[in-house]
Design an enzyme around this catalytic site. Structure first.
Site, mmCIF file in Angstrom:
data_model
loop_
_atom_site.group_PDB
_atom_site.id
_atom_site.type_symbol
_atom_site.label_atom_id
_atom_site.label_comp_id
_atom_site.label_asym_id
_atom_site.label_seq_id
_atom_site.Cartn_x
_atom_site.Cartn_y
_atom_site.Cartn_z
ATOM 1 N N HIS A 1 -0.684 -8.188 2.064
ATOM 2 C CA HIS A 1 0.474 -7.295 2.122
ATOM 3 C C HIS A 1 1.796 -8.004 2.280
ATOM 4 O O HIS A 1 2.824 -7.348 2.383
ATOM 5 C CB HIS A 1 0.339 -6.325 3.298
ATOM 6 C CG HIS A 1 -0.639 -5.225 3.058
ATOM 7 N ND1 HIS A 1 -0.291 -4.040 2.461
ATOM 8 C CD2 HIS A 1 -1.954 -5.143 3.308
ATOM 9 C CE1 HIS A 1 -1.351 -3.270 2.370
ATOM 10 N NE2 HIS A 1 -2.389 -3.919 2.877
ATOM 11 N N LYS B 1 12.820 2.496 7.457
ATOM 12 C CA LYS B 1 11.730 1.521 7.364
ATOM 13 C C LYS B 1 11.794 0.666 8.613
ATOM 14 O O LYS B 1 12.773 0.725 9.355
ATOM 15 C CB LYS B 1 11.886 0.654 6.110
ATOM 16 C CG LYS B 1 13.322 0.104 5.940
ATOM 17 C CD LYS B 1 13.561 -0.578 4.612
ATOM 18 C CE LYS B 1 13.644 0.335 3.442
ATOM 19 N NZ LYS B 1 12.581 0.186 2.466
ATOM 20 N N ARG B 2 10.754 -0.119 8.872
ATOM 21 C CA ARG B 2 10.836 -1.013 10.017
ATOM 22 C C ARG B 2 12.118 -1.840 9.967
ATOM 23 O O ARG B 2 12.604 -2.175 8.898
ATOM 24 C CB ARG B 2 9.632 -1.970 10.049
ATOM 25 C CG ARG B 2 8.337 -1.315 10.469
ATOM 26 C CD ARG B 2 8.447 -0.603 11.790
ATOM 27 N NE ARG B 2 8.838 -1.501 12.862
ATOM 28 C CZ ARG B 2 8.002 -2.155 13.656
ATOM 29 N NH1 ARG B 2 6.712 -1.994 13.531
ATOM 30 N NH2 ARG B 2 8.453 -2.926 14.604
ATOM 31 N N LYS C 1 14.489 -6.908 5.299
ATOM 32 C CA LYS C 1 14.806 -5.607 4.712
ATOM 33 C C LYS C 1 16.320 -5.368 4.674
ATOM 34 O O LYS C 1 16.812 -4.468 4.011
ATOM 35 C CB LYS C 1 14.108 -4.491 5.486
ATOM 36 C CG LYS C 1 12.577 -4.522 5.349
ATOM 37 C CD LYS C 1 11.933 -3.405 6.143
ATOM 38 C CE LYS C 1 10.419 -3.396 6.122
ATOM 39 N NZ LYS C 1 9.833 -2.681 4.970
ATOM 40 N N THR D 1 6.750 1.438 -0.051
ATOM 41 C CA THR D 1 6.240 2.734 -0.477
ATOM 42 C C THR D 1 7.262 3.835 -0.236
ATOM 43 O O THR D 1 7.195 4.880 -0.882
ATOM 44 C CB THR D 1 4.920 3.105 0.238
ATOM 45 O OG1 THR D 1 5.080 2.899 1.645
ATOM 46 C CG2 THR D 1 3.753 2.281 -0.280
ATOM 47 N N LYS E 1 8.358 7.378 -2.356
ATOM 48 C CA LYS E 1 8.530 8.731 -1.790
ATOM 49 C C LYS E 1 9.902 9.293 -2.171
ATOM 50 O O LYS E 1 10.024 10.466 -2.533
ATOM 51 C CB LYS E 1 8.412 8.685 -0.263
ATOM 52 C CG LYS E 1 7.079 8.181 0.265
ATOM 53 C CD LYS E 1 7.176 7.897 1.780
ATOM 54 C CE LYS E 1 6.027 7.054 2.284
ATOM 55 N NZ LYS E 1 6.284 6.464 3.615
HETATM 56 C C1 LIG Z 1 6.446 5.201 4.036
HETATM 57 C C2 LIG Z 1 6.701 4.841 5.433
HETATM 58 C C3 LIG Z 1 6.989 3.522 5.772
HETATM 59 C C4 LIG Z 1 7.110 2.416 4.752
HETATM 60 O O1 LIG Z 1 8.463 2.296 4.347
HETATM 61 P P1 LIG Z 1 8.966 1.056 3.483
HETATM 62 O O2 LIG Z 1 10.386 1.420 3.207
HETATM 63 O O3 LIG Z 1 8.149 1.037 2.250
HETATM 64 O O4 LIG Z 1 8.824 -0.146 4.317
HETATM 65 C C5 LIG Z 1 7.240 3.224 7.090
HETATM 66 N N1 LIG Z 1 7.199 4.174 8.045
HETATM 67 C C6 LIG Z 1 6.931 5.463 7.750
HETATM 68 C C7 LIG Z 1 6.924 6.472 8.830
HETATM 69 C C8 LIG Z 1 6.665 5.845 6.437
HETATM 70 O O5 LIG Z 1 6.378 7.120 6.155
#
Ligand SMILES: *Cc1c(COP(=O)(O)O)cnc(C)c1O
Length: 756
Positions: A317, A496-497, A502, A603, A607
């Site tokens: 990952h 995101k984290r 990032k 991901t 979304k």
């Molecule tokens: C989808 C999702 C992530 C992943 O987000 P990225 O922007 O792809 O790192 C992290 N936390 C939650 C709660 C999510 O639903």
């Protein structure tokens, strides 16, 4: 539509009141019972070969709506509730969100379970039942506070199972107990399960109510308290290894027992079971299975290695070095000496076959490289987006690719449309039903929408759908944290984290630029609300500093009457799946601005696309694939390429200080440490972050900053042409079918698992 459920009847029957008279709390109880019963009655998916998806994280989110969707009851229930004056969304707020994951990797595991069940494949998730999860994020004085997340107290989905196992560590042993969460498939009679092992004797009381500090040495009490306990000290690192071994030893015993129950003689175990190892945390399942087959079941070592090597598959990952786990051999020997013996023997086998220290499992410092166990002694290794897999093959794992080219493949990540469209944006789902029919719900194919991007009715309805989602998000953020967002604001989201790669800090520098621009009299046509959300690892100081910068900017701008009407910064407290479900449908702009080559896939980018946001991004991870699908005119890309970035790292020529000295950049970075701003925030945090960006900037925010600002301004200008914007959004939705996790899972099954 056939009537599959009669809530009023159930209410009268069980509560003695009509549905209209029942309280939300009562209805929540009724719905939980109804869904649990239906899940319990569903038969388990079967087939000779069964998948075990082992993961330290399953970020499953709330399950009530999700399970109603999978059981085919969601629309009816919503309608019956609405008729009786209730709102399913409000009822679902009573459910606690399981805190069993961290970010994208855990959420992916949850989407995968949903898709595995939906494809009718036999496959369970296996993980741990963390009592306090990762942590609950609070904000105090514009800083993150990490608190225990007490999700378990209100949990209604866990079903205790009879199974228990003994796990033997070096100098003591513990007993496990098992809980299941049913995972129904969408439009399928069958179900799978998420199997969560817990520790008998776990003691919640050793955790204070206001912090996540606890006795890390009390292993017989603490093994399943927290996900990823702080590993900045030796005790914390040991605890992580104990946890991992506890997880995989239980998993291995479960796999062997179930195979025996289904008729395996264990010499054919690989015909009965396949293990997907989600990142390196579950890697020890390989030596543990070998140990059990040899020690407990009388199989010769070499034969056991062969069996396990035919049933273990590994997903990588990340290429961040810090995340490719390495453990000192002596630590593994302390935790699980006999399993560690197996690792030593595997290292000897690998060394005998390949005379190259770069691929040795145990290096010259007696450190064990976990991913190398997976690669030598598994049959498959996959990356999670096309670019990521190429980087693995050509750079990070090049020596392994040279040995085992046939083991490598790509499986671009995906998201389940049940949760990320039908559940979180039912208005958009209804639009799609009316526009292109309902087949997409089964197939994930949204491309027929491409023919309607110029259709005036579809465009205007999309505008209404987006406006409704914004209203829901605004009321959610007002309710949860008192934020007030203007009705006509452009919603720009980076959730995101929090991690330097990032580059939330780059977004923060844009905010400073925009603030100064507005101060200079350039008044935007629409107010802009920039939404952040995300947790930072408690020991990750710079990430804490970034959160503090964002929160301080939020306060600073809100207090400036010249700017506040036009610019607003909102940071969601305790960003989680539920928050994501409220915010993503409302977004106009999706911020995917990682340093190219660093985000394996992402991901949330998928979304947002599915919900009709336009992507502002670097060519990183799956953004590359999104850009190819929608075409340059429907996405906003900027920044250095992954090749350029890799070259800068290889040559060691990145010069943050030189970029910082450019006047335009210096002005923005130095804003952080201007006296008035320092007085508003925490001076130490601001100074440290300032100096880090101005002097080191390891993830090169300054490299792409100017281009990022220009591109974002272009996005905001384009927003003003509402019709052209709507068309772009529809093109994005039409192409999002490629990112259904049903597609991803069909590929895993066809090319790796071969179930059914
Ligand atoms: C989808 C999702 C992530 C992943 O987000 P990225 O922007 O792809 O790192 C992290 N936390 C939650 C709660 C999510 O639903």
């Amino acid at each position: 539509m056939a009537c599959n459920v009669d809530l009023n009847g159930i209410s009268e029957n069980k509560l003695g009141v009509t549905l209209a008279e029942a309280s939300d709390q009562q209805i929540y109880g009724l719905l939980m019972d109804e869904v649990r019963e239906r899940c319990a009655a569903a038969p388990l998916n079967d087939g000779k070969r069964k998948l075990y998806y082992i993961s330290a994280e399953f970020l499953i989110g709330k399950l009530l709506s999700n399970n109603l969707i999978d059981l085919g009851l969601f629309d009816e229930v919503r309608a019956q509730l609405a008729e009786a004056g209730h709102d399913l969304g409000a009822i679902e707020e009573l459910e606690a969100e399981p805190s069993l994951g961290n970010g994208g990797l855990g959420r992916l595991a949850a989407c995968f379970l949903d898709s595995i069940a939906t494809l009718g494949l036999p496959g369970d998730g296996v993980g741990l039942n963390y009592h306090y999860g990762l942590f609950h994020q609070g904000f105090i004085d514009n800083q993150q506070a990490a608190l225990p997340d007490e999700w378990l107290a209100e949990q209604g989905w866990l079903v205790p199972e009879e199974r228990t196992y003994t796990v033997e560590f070096g100098d003591f042993s513990v007993t496990s107990k098992l809980y299941d969460i049913d995972v129904p498939g969408y439009g399928q009679p069958g179900k799978n399960r998420l199997r969560l092992f817990d520790l008998q004797g776990v003691d919640d009381e050793i955790v204070p109510s206001d912090s996540i500090d606890f006795d890390k040495l009390a292993l017989k009490k603490n093994l399943t308290l927290f996900l990823y306990p702080d590993d900045s000290d030796e005790d914390g690192r040991m605890l992580r290894i104990y946890q991992q071994y506890f997880m995989v030893s239980n998993a291995a015993q479960l796999i062997i027992d179930e195979a025996l129950e289904r008729g395996s003689n264990l010499r054919d175990l690989d015909e009965y079971a396949v293990v997907q190892i989600n990142d390196t945390h579950p890697t020890m399942v390989i030596p543990e299975l070998i140990r059990l087959l040899t020690e407990k079941h009388g199989i010769e070592f070499d034969e056991a290695v062969g069996i396990v090597s035919r049933m273990a598959a590994y997903t990588n990952h990340t290429i961040l070095a810090e995340a490719l786990e390495k453990w000192p051999l002596k630590s593994l020997q302390k935790v699980a000496p006999r399993m560690a013996d197996v690792i030593v023997r595997l290292d000897k086998l690998a060394r005998a076959a390949h005379d190259d220290p770069r691929v040795a499992i145990i290096d010259e410092n007696d450190v064990v490289h976990m991913a190398r166990i997976d690669i030598h002694f598994g049959y498959s290794i996959n990356g999670v987006a096309a670019l990521h897999t190429e980087i693995l093959k050509n750079t990070e794992l090049r020596p392994f690719y040279d040995i085992y080219p046939e083991k490598f493949s790509n499986k671009t990540n995906g998201i389940t449309f049940r949760r990320w469209l039908m559940g979180c944006n039912p208005e958009l789902a209804a639009l799609l039903d009316d526009a292109i029919g309902t087949d997409w719900r089964r197939t994930g194919d949204l491309t027929p929408l491409a023919a309607l991007v110029d259709d005036a009715d579809t465009l205007s309805r999309f505008g209404e759908v987006k406006a409704a989602a914004k209203t829901r998000m605004r009321s959610f953020l007002t309710r949860t944290q008192g934020a007030k967002i203007p009705e006509d604001a452009i919603i720009d989201v980076q959730v995101k984290r929090i991690h330097e790669y990032k580059r939330q800090q780059m977004n923060a520098l844009y905010i400073i630029w925009k603030y100064l621009d507005i101060k200079n009299g350039n008044i935007p046509a629409h107010p802009l609300t920039i939404v952040f959300g995300g947790k930072a690892a408690p020991a990750y100081v710079i990430a804490q500093d970034v959160i503090h910068l964002v929160l301080t900017l939020s306060q600073w701008i809100a207090n400036d009457p010249d700017v506040a009407p036009y610019l607003q910064v909102v940071m969601i407290e305790n960003y989680n799946v539920s928050a994501a479900e409220h915010v993503i449908p409302a977004a106009d702009i999706s911020e995917q601005i990682s340093l190219a080559s660093k985000e394996a896939s992402g991901t949330s980018n998928m979304k947002f696309m599915l919900n009709g946001a336009l992507t502002l991004c670097t060519l990183d991870g799956a953004n590359v694939e999104i850009a190819e699908l929608v075409g340059d005119e429907n996405i906003y890309t900027f920044g250095a390429s992954s090749q350029q970035v890799e070259k800068l790292y290889a040559d060691g020529t990145y010069d943050a200080a030189a970029l910082y000295r450019r006047p335009g950049t210096k002005l923005l970075v130095d804003f952080m440490t201007s006296p008035a701003f320092m007085a508003t925030g925490n001076a130490e945090r601001l100074q440290r972050l300032h100096d880090d960006i101005a002097g080191k900037d390891w993830f090169m925010a300054l490299l792409d900053l100017e281009e990022y600002i220009q591109k974002k301004e272009e996005v905001l200008r384009d927003y003003e042409d509402r019709e052209a914007w709507g068309k772009k959004a529809l093109v994005n939705i039409a192409q999002a079918g490629a990112f259904s996790s049903d597609r991803t899972i069909a590929q895993y099954n066809g090319e790796i698992w071969h179930l059914k």
